[in-house]
Design a protein around this motif. Structure first.
Motif, PDB file in Angstrom:
ATOM      1  N   ALA A   1       1.712   5.812  -3.779  1.00  0.00           N
ATOM      2  CA  ALA A   1       1.026   5.282  -2.602  1.00  0.00           C
ATOM      3  C   ALA A   1      -0.303   4.761  -3.125  1.00  0.00           C
ATOM      4  CB  ALA A   1       0.803   6.385  -1.581  1.00  0.00           C
TER       5      ALA A   1
ATOM      6  N   ARG B   1      -7.464  -0.624   1.383  1.00  0.00           N
ATOM      7  CA  ARG B   1      -6.746  -0.803   2.655  1.00  0.00           C
ATOM      8  C   ARG B   1      -5.832   0.367   2.965  1.00  0.00           C
ATOM      9  NH1 ARG B   1      -6.133  -6.145   0.489  1.00  0.00           N
ATOM     10  NH2 ARG B   1      -3.937  -5.656   0.152  1.00  0.00           N
ATOM     11  N   TYR B   2      -6.119   1.495   2.360  1.00  0.00           N
ATOM     12  CA  TYR B   2      -5.389   2.713   2.695  1.00  0.00           C
ATOM     13  C   TYR B   2      -6.248   3.504   3.671  1.00  0.00           C
ATOM     14  CZ  TYR B   2      -2.502   6.838   2.331  1.00  0.00           C
ATOM     15  OH  TYR B   2      -1.673   7.892   2.633  1.00  0.00           O
TER      16      TYR B   2
ATOM     17  N   ASN C   1     -13.005   5.415   1.801  1.00  0.00           N
ATOM     18  CA  ASN C   1     -12.879   4.905   0.435  1.00  0.00           C
ATOM     19  C   ASN C   1     -14.064   3.989   0.123  1.00  0.00           C
ATOM     20  OD1 ASN C   1     -12.096   3.627  -1.963  1.00  0.00           O
ATOM     21  ND2 ASN C   1      -9.937   3.632  -1.363  1.00  0.00           N
TER      22      ASN C   1
ATOM     23  N   CYS D   1      -1.602  -2.639   4.603  1.00  0.00           N
ATOM     24  CA  CYS D   1      -2.485  -1.492   4.761  1.00  0.00           C
ATOM     25  C   CYS D   1      -1.616  -0.295   5.151  1.00  0.00           C
ATOM     26  CB  CYS D   1      -3.515  -1.756   5.859  1.00  0.00           C
ATOM     27  SG  CYS D   1      -2.737  -2.128   7.450  1.00  0.00           S
ATOM     28  N   TRP D   2      -2.221   0.862   5.217  1.00  0.00           N
ATOM     29  CA  TRP D   2      -1.437   2.026   5.643  1.00  0.00           C
ATOM     30  C   TRP D   2      -2.284   2.897   6.544  1.00  0.00           C
ATOM     31  CZ3 TRP D   2      -0.450   7.174   6.183  1.00  0.00           C
ATOM     32  CH2 TRP D   2       0.905   7.537   6.377  1.00  0.00           C
TER      33      TRP D   2
ATOM     34  N   SER E   1      -3.281   4.782  -2.638  1.00  0.00           N
ATOM     35  CA  SER E   1      -4.332   5.379  -1.809  1.00  0.00           C
ATOM     36  C   SER E   1      -5.723   5.110  -2.367  1.00  0.00           C
ATOM     37  CB  SER E   1      -4.088   6.876  -1.624  1.00  0.00           C
ATOM     38  OG  SER E   1      -3.867   7.492  -2.861  1.00  0.00           O
TER      39      SER E   1
ATOM     40  N   VAL F   1       0.830  -1.204   0.000  1.00  0.00           N
ATOM     41  CA  VAL F   1       0.000   0.000   0.000  1.00  0.00           C
ATOM     42  C   VAL F   1       0.866   1.258   0.000  1.00  0.00           C
ATOM     43  CG1 VAL F   1      -1.768   1.262   1.300  1.00  0.00           C
ATOM     44  CG2 VAL F   1      -1.972  -1.184   0.992  1.00  0.00           C
ATOM     45  N   PHE F   2       2.085   1.122   0.540  1.00  0.00           N
ATOM     46  CA  PHE F   2       3.030   2.234   0.431  1.00  0.00           C
ATOM     47  C   PHE F   2       4.229   1.751  -0.368  1.00  0.00           C
ATOM     48  CE2 PHE F   2       6.081   5.447   1.765  1.00  0.00           C
ATOM     49  CZ  PHE F   2       5.290   6.586   1.703  1.00  0.00           C
TER      50      PHE F   2
ATOM     51  N   SER G   1      -6.525   2.103  -2.910  1.00  0.00           N
ATOM     52  CA  SER G   1      -6.789   0.756  -2.390  1.00  0.00           C
ATOM     53  C   SER G   1      -7.738   0.823  -1.207  1.00  0.00           C
ATOM     54  CB  SER G   1      -5.459   0.120  -1.960  1.00  0.00           C
ATOM     55  OG  SER G   1      -5.637  -0.695  -0.826  1.00  0.00           O
TER      56      SER G   1
ATOM     57  N   GLN H   1       3.119  -0.212   8.866  1.00  0.00           N
ATOM     58  CA  GLN H   1       3.458   0.511   7.636  1.00  0.00           C
ATOM     59  C   GLN H   1       4.464  -0.285   6.799  1.00  0.00           C
ATOM     60  OE1 GLN H   1       4.751   4.460   8.693  1.00  0.00           O
ATOM     61  NE2 GLN H   1       2.667   5.189   9.093  1.00  0.00           N
TER      62      GLN H   1
ATOM     63  N   THR I   1      -6.769  -5.901   7.825  1.00  0.00           N
ATOM     64  CA  THR I   1      -6.073  -4.825   8.540  1.00  0.00           C
ATOM     65  C   THR I   1      -6.072  -5.095  10.043  1.00  0.00           C
ATOM     66  OG1 THR I   1      -6.646  -3.279   6.796  1.00  0.00           O
ATOM     67  CG2 THR I   1      -6.070  -2.321   8.929  1.00  0.00           C
TER      68      THR I   1
END
Ligand code: PLP
Length: 453
Positions: free
Chosen positions: A68, A74-75, A430, A411-412, A70, A28-29, A72, A406, A441
């Motif tokens: 990133a 899971r962000y 989201n 996930c983030w 973002s 995710v990152f 997703s 992270q 997560t």
């Protein structure tokens, strides 16, 4: 040797689809190597042309891994929202049209779409149907714009035209806001000539909502700035306790509702925003909870004359019509037709779909709070909307867990300080987030807590 336009744009669409298809299979990152590789896109200015297909291929190959993810589900960092597929499509079309939405005469489409989208937004949020709506880049500029109108109105009542007479000799304007006002409110105020030390700060309660009992006496020289949706807790100021009093005293009330104002469009959570409709102006992002692409927000203002004072700028060549002239509502002259994506999102989801999207995000937030609370995390806020603020045991463990999560890439989520203590935040904004995303997560967080706790 240049690639023809249809081939080129089909390539671009293909790359975009490949990216979106793989969004759940990548960290995710971005990892450090992907970010480091970006330097290959730099170097000296290219001296000679290159085939456009090669240019896009480089973006796909080098830049996309450094994003990133973002979009997703899971962000959960900041409050970023995602992008509904229909809004990506609308964005592509609007980009192909390349409309300059600054004036009716340069783009009737741009202006007319704003009229439609503005009407829908006011209806969905149940705000005054005849209010002015300006389309801007984000809640920062939405707040700036509404506060520019507020400044014009509050000085206007004192017989002072900021438009004609400027600020240096102007009568005083009081600015009052909560201790938990978003940092961009202070930035907007600074850009408008109000220094941070001039702002009167009202204490907030344990959830970050303004304490109505601590509000100073207000008057007609005051701009009061409230908040719908605290970035940590999601808390909303007590509008019904504050706004009628403030307006009776003659103050201008602005509400920063960057994401929280969308709660108005969701019956299950709308109670938290009761009374917000009584304000004079509001700011709200579209790129957060409406899930349109960056950058997109609106400000809404009852007082059309104040907007005119703040933003009208004419010149003979601009060929002003008696129709909507978008640039007379915003800081910019030329700009893109953001209303197109807002329109597409609302048309695709409908009132029911928007309510479901907002309510689903809030339900996910409650699931996080419930599951993680049961697993020993301290849930630090009352989860009223989509924000969860939490920690585990002490500062050190909390940070160790967050950094491990992270690094893991499933996930983030990001750090914060809440009521003086280190914490991290989960923001669910989201459309794409599913129960599986929430479960995955939770699993990563609980595993990290077992390891460090
Ligand atoms: C995100 C946010 C802002 C700033 O919005 P931008 O779109 O990033 O400019 C302002 N206020 C609140 C409460 C926010 O959540």
């Amino acid at each position: 040797m240049t690639t023809d336009t249809p081939t080129l744009l089909r390539h671009a669409a293909g790359y975009a689809l490949e990216y979106l298809d793989g969004i759940n299979d990548r960290p995710v990152f971005p990892d450090a190597d992907a970010i480091a590789a970006l330097h290959t896109l730099g170097g000296p200015v290219p001296e000679s042309p290159e085939d456009s297909a090669t240019v896009l291929e480089a973006l796909h190959r080098v830049a996309s891994p450094a994003t990133a993810a973002s979009t997703s589900g899971r962000y959960f960092g900041f409050v970023v929202g995602g992008t509904l597929p229909v809004t990506i499509g609308a964005h592509w079309l609007a980009t192909a049209w390349d409309q300059n939405a600054g004036g009716w005469t340069v783009s009737p489409l741009g202006a007319e779409m704003e009229i439609i989208a503005a009407g829908w937004l006011l209806d969905l949020m149940d705000l005054p149907r005849d209010a002015a709506v300006g389309f801007v880049t984000g809640a920062t500029m939405a707040g700036f714009s509404a506060l520019a109108a507020a400044r014009a109105a509050v000085l206007g009542r004192q017989g002072w035209s900021v438009r004609e007479q400027g600020l240096r000799m102007a009568p005083p304007v009081r600015i009052v806001t909560g201790a938990e006002a978003h940092t961009t409110i202070h930035k907007a105020l600074r850009m408008l000539g109000f220094g941070t030390q001039e702002v009167e700060i009202v204490p907030t309660d344990a959830q970050g909502a303004m304490r109505a009992d601590a509000l100073p006496a207000l008057d007609e020289t005051t701009i009061l700035i409230l908040q719908a949706g605290n970035i940590n807790s999601g808390a909303c100021d007590p509008f019904t306790d504050i706004i009628p009093k403030a307006r009776a005293a003659g103050a201008w009330v602005h509400v920063d509702g960057a994401f929280g104002l969308w709660g108005r469009a969701a019956p299950a959570v709308a109670e938290h925003l009761r009374g917000v409709e009584m304000a004079d102006s509001w700011s709200v992002d579209a790129h957060k909870w409406l899930n349109v692409p960056y950058d997109s927000a609106v400000y809404i203002c009852r007082d059309h004359e104040a907007v005119r004072q703040a933003f009208t700028a004419d010149a003979a060549y601009l060929m002003r019509s008696d129709r909507r002239e978008p640039s007379n509502l915003t800081p910019e002259l030329s700009r893109r037709a953001r209303a197109v994506e807002i329109w597409a999102a609302i048309r695709a989801l409908g009132r029911a779909g928007i309510a479901q999207m907002v309510e689903r995000c809030c339900a996910h937030a409650r699931t996080f709070a419930h599951e993680l609370g049961s697993a020993g995390f301290e849930i630090m806020n009352e989860v009223c909307l989509n924000q969860v603020c939490l920690r585990y045991r002490d500062d050190e463990t909390t940070l160790a867990i967050m950094e491990a999560v992270q690094r893991d890439g499933t996930c983030w989520l990001g750090p914060t300080v809440w009521q003086g203590r280190k914490a991290f935040r989960i923001s669910v904004s989201n459309w794409a987030t599913t129960e599986e995303d929430v479960a995955a997560t939770v699993a990563v967080l609980v595993a990290a807590a077992r390891r460090f706790g």
